[in-house]
Every structure is written in C-alpha cells, then in structure tokens.
Scaffold this motif. Structure first.
Motif, PDB file in Angstrom:
ATOM      1  N   UNK A   1      29.604   8.344 -24.044  1.00  8.45           N
ATOM      2  CA  UNK A   1      29.306   9.637 -23.415  1.00  8.45           C
ATOM      3  C   UNK A   1      27.825  10.003 -23.525  1.00  8.45           C
ATOM      4  N   UNK A   2      27.182   9.471 -24.556  1.00  3.79           N
ATOM      5  CA  UNK A   2      25.746   9.720 -24.695  1.00  3.79           C
ATOM      6  C   UNK A   2      24.966   8.949 -23.644  1.00  3.79           C
ATOM      7  N   UNK A   3      25.449   7.736 -23.369  1.00  2.23           N
ATOM      8  CA  UNK A   3      24.725   6.876 -22.430  1.00  2.23           C
ATOM      9  C   UNK A   3      24.978   7.266 -20.985  1.00  2.23           C
ATOM     10  N   UNK A   4      26.243   7.587 -20.678  1.00  2.00           N
ATOM     11  CA  UNK A   4      26.572   7.875 -19.283  1.00  2.00           C
ATOM     12  C   UNK A   4      26.229   9.325 -18.960  1.00  2.00           C
ATOM     13  N   UNK A   5      24.955   9.636 -19.067  1.00  2.00           N
ATOM     14  CA  UNK A   5      24.507  10.985 -18.746  1.00  2.00           C
ATOM     15  C   UNK A   5      23.416  10.920 -17.691  1.00  2.00           C
ATOM     16  N   UNK A   6      22.972  12.097 -17.266  1.00  2.00           N
ATOM     17  CA  UNK A   6      22.035  12.156 -16.140  1.00  2.00           C
ATOM     18  C   UNK A   6      20.770  11.326 -16.356  1.00  2.00           C
ATOM     19  N   UNK A   7      20.368  11.130 -17.617  1.00  2.00           N
ATOM     20  CA  UNK A   7      19.149  10.354 -17.888  1.00  2.00           C
ATOM     21  C   UNK A   7      19.208   8.965 -17.265  1.00  2.00           C
ATOM     22  N   UNK A   8      20.436   8.413 -17.219  1.00  2.00           N
ATOM     23  CA  UNK A   8      20.580   7.024 -16.784  1.00  2.00           C
ATOM     24  C   UNK A   8      20.728   6.895 -15.267  1.00  2.00           C
ATOM     25  N   UNK A   9      20.697   8.030 -14.563  1.00  2.00           N
ATOM     26  CA  UNK A   9      21.046   8.016 -13.141  1.00  2.00           C
ATOM     27  C   UNK A   9      20.204   7.050 -12.315  1.00  2.00           C
ATOM     28  N   UNK A  10      18.938   6.866 -12.685  1.00  2.00           N
ATOM     29  CA  UNK A  10      18.080   5.982 -11.893  1.00  2.00           C
ATOM     30  C   UNK A  10      17.673   4.740 -12.678  1.00  2.00           C
ATOM     31  N   UNK A  11      18.337   4.529 -13.811  1.00  2.00           N
ATOM     32  CA  UNK A  11      17.999   3.346 -14.607  1.00  2.00           C
ATOM     33  C   UNK A  11      18.905   2.174 -14.229  1.00  2.00           C
ATOM     34  N   UNK A  12      18.410   0.948 -14.439  1.00  2.00           N
ATOM     35  CA  UNK A  12      19.318  -0.200 -14.282  1.00  2.00           C
ATOM     36  C   UNK A  12      20.384  -0.137 -15.374  1.00  2.00           C
ATOM     37  N   UNK A  13      21.640  -0.380 -15.003  1.00  2.00           N
ATOM     38  CA  UNK A  13      22.726  -0.273 -15.978  1.00  2.00           C
ATOM     39  C   UNK A  13      23.167  -1.638 -16.509  1.00  2.00           C
ATOM     40  N   UNK A  14      22.626  -2.693 -15.891  1.00  2.00           N
ATOM     41  CA  UNK A  14      23.139  -4.033 -16.172  1.00  2.00           C
ATOM     42  C   UNK A  14      23.028  -4.467 -17.628  1.00  2.00           C
ATOM     43  N   UNK A  15      21.933  -4.087 -18.266  1.00  2.00           N
ATOM     44  CA  UNK A  15      21.740  -4.556 -19.647  1.00  2.00           C
ATOM     45  C   UNK A  15      22.823  -4.012 -20.576  1.00  2.00           C
ATOM     46  N   UNK A  16      23.489  -2.940 -20.177  1.00  2.00           N
ATOM     47  CA  UNK A  16      24.580  -2.407 -20.987  1.00  2.00           C
ATOM     48  C   UNK A  16      25.659  -3.470 -21.204  1.00  2.00           C
ATOM     49  N   UNK A  17      25.856  -4.316 -20.175  1.00  2.00           N
ATOM     50  CA  UNK A  17      26.895  -5.348 -20.295  1.00  2.00           C
ATOM     51  C   UNK A  17      26.468  -6.435 -21.284  1.00  2.00           C
ATOM     52  N   UNK A  18      25.154  -6.643 -21.377  1.00  2.00           N
ATOM     53  CA  UNK A  18      24.637  -7.653 -22.296  1.00  2.00           C
ATOM     54  C   UNK A  18      24.783  -7.167 -23.736  1.00  2.00           C
ATOM     55  N   UNK A  19      24.648  -5.845 -23.891  1.00  2.00           N
ATOM     56  CA  UNK A  19      24.578  -5.285 -25.240  1.00  2.00           C
ATOM     57  C   UNK A  19      25.869  -4.623 -25.713  1.00  2.00           C
ATOM     58  N   UNK A  20      27.002  -5.047 -25.185  1.00  2.00           N
ATOM     59  CA  UNK A  20      28.285  -4.522 -25.686  1.00  2.00           C
ATOM     60  C   UNK A  20      28.370  -4.822 -27.173  1.00  2.00           C
ATOM     61  N   UNK A  21      28.815  -3.852 -27.938  1.00  2.00           N
ATOM     62  CA  UNK A  21      28.780  -4.091 -29.382  1.00  2.00           C
ATOM     63  C   UNK A  21      30.152  -4.180 -30.050  1.00  2.00           C
ATOM     64  N   UNK A  22      31.185  -3.630 -29.410  1.00  2.00           N
ATOM     65  CA  UNK A  22      32.484  -3.655 -30.083  1.00  2.00           C
ATOM     66  C   UNK A  22      33.134  -5.015 -29.885  1.00  2.00           C
TER      67      UNK A  22
END
Ligand SMILES: [Zn+2]
Length: 226
Positions: free
Chosen positions: A156-177
């Motif tokens: 919920x911290x990440x999926x906020x307005x700040x990320x609206x224009x950022x590339x989201x792809x690296x999130x998949x690389x950095x999955x931690x669980x």
C-alpha cells in the motif's frame, strides 16, 4: 482580460522556463537534469506554478505542475487528519476548484498505479500458452506481486500516487516474500523484456491521460504513442 498582452518580458522569460520545467511530454519530464537547468524549484513551488498558470492563462503547465503538487503534498504540511485537505490547500493559494482537482487527481493517480500493475499481470498471464508452459515459474512470480507481502512488505505504501509515472517493472525483480514464490523475484530476461515494454507503454498512456486525471482539458497535450 488576457494577461498575454500585459505580461512584461521578465514574466515571459519566467513562463518559458516554467514550461520547460513543467513540460507536456513524458520524455522531457523524465529528463530531470535538463529540467532543473531551467528552474531551481522547491517542493512548495509547484503550488506557485499552478497559481502562475492560472494568472497567465497557461493551461499547458497545469497537468505536470499539479502532479508535482501531489508528489510534494507529503513533504509540506498538508495533513489528511485535521482540517479538510481542501481547506489547507487554499492556504497554498490554490482556488477551490484546483484544490478539488488536486485531491481527486491524487486518488486517480493511485488508482492508475494499481490498474497498471493489474494490467501487467493480466498481459503476462495471457501470453501464448506454449510460452507460459515454459515460463510457469515466471507467471507465478508475476502473479505473486498481488500478494501483499511480496512487495517488500509495503504494497500500500508503494502503490500510491508517487509511482503513477514511474516504471513499475523493477518491482517484479525485487519481490521479497520468498514464501509466496518459494524463490527470489523475477530474473527471467525474456519475461522482463516483455514486461518492461508493456510497462513503458502504459506509462506513456498514464502521461497522456494526465490532464483528465486532474479533470482538465489541455489543447495539444500529446496523446499516447501507438
Ligand atoms: Zn520467463
């Protein structure tokens, strides 16, 4: 009452610099170093830019300036828990209408991030079946991003307005669980290439919809690339 007939030269120079700092294209927006060469801006200045855009009738500044206001609302003293945010925004000189645009726009941006993420997962999951068969583990990892714990414990911290224009792809690389996937984040170059291409397209679409995000209509705002 067009200000364009009475704006002194110094104001025209300032406006042309502001147009470079609050541009109409995503390419220019991404080029932060060049933008900062035109204006030295503090977080609070985004509000000033919105006021100037209204005063000088320069609507092309509004979408990216309002976006910058959203980005900076957390670093200034706009708190959601005391007076209504709209009331506080008025203190920064925004009109009632622009204050509402900002608040509603921030919600829209957050929704946009979640939609982009869901779209990426859906597109990856609908690749041709023979591809999916040989990338089963990748598909699982991509879907795992929707598990609240995988995204660095802060979905919920990440999926906020700040990320609206950022590339989201690296999130998949950095999955931690690792419990969700039994492994680390997505490392497959082929899947990452597909996701990056898809993500870049959706980022372009998010930019092209920036005026509507803030309930604005701006002539000549670029549409999304094909
Ligand atoms: Zn793969």
């Amino acid at each position: 009452m067009g200000h364009k007939y009475s704006i002194p030269k110094v104001m025209n120079d300032a406006l042309s610099r502001l147009k470079k700092y609050y541009p109409t294209t995503l390419t220019a927006w991404d080029d932060v170093t060049t933008r900062e060469g035109y204006v030295t801006a503090q977080p609070i200045d985004a509000f000033e830019a919105v006021r100037l855009a209204r005063l000088t009738e320069t609507p092309s500044l509004l979408p990216s300036a309002l976006f910058a206001c959203c980005e900076n609302m957390c670093s200034i003293s706009v708190k959601d828990d005391c007076a209504p945010p709209e009331h506080q925004l008025l203190l920064y000189g925004l009109s009632v209408q622009d204050s509402r645009r900002l608040i509603k726009g921030r919600e829209n941006l957050t929704l946009g991030v979640v939609e982009r993420l869901l779209k990426l997962v859906a597109k990856h999951s609908s690749l041709p079946s023979d591809y999916r068969a040989s990338h089963r583990a990748c598909v699982e990892k991509v879907i795992a991003i929707l598990n609240l714990r995988t995204l660095d414990g802060s979905f919920f911290k990440k999926t906020r307005h700040h990320a609206a224009l950022q590339p989201l792809c690296e999130w998949f690389v950095n999955l931690t669980d690792t419990a969700a996937t039994g492994r680390q984040g997505l490392q497959c170059e082929s899947c990452l290439k597909y996701l990056r291409r898809t993500d870049e397209k959706s980022r372009g679409e998010a930019w092209s919809h920036l005026p509507e995000t803030f309930d604005l209509h701006v002539n000549d705002w670029p549409s999304a690339p094909e």
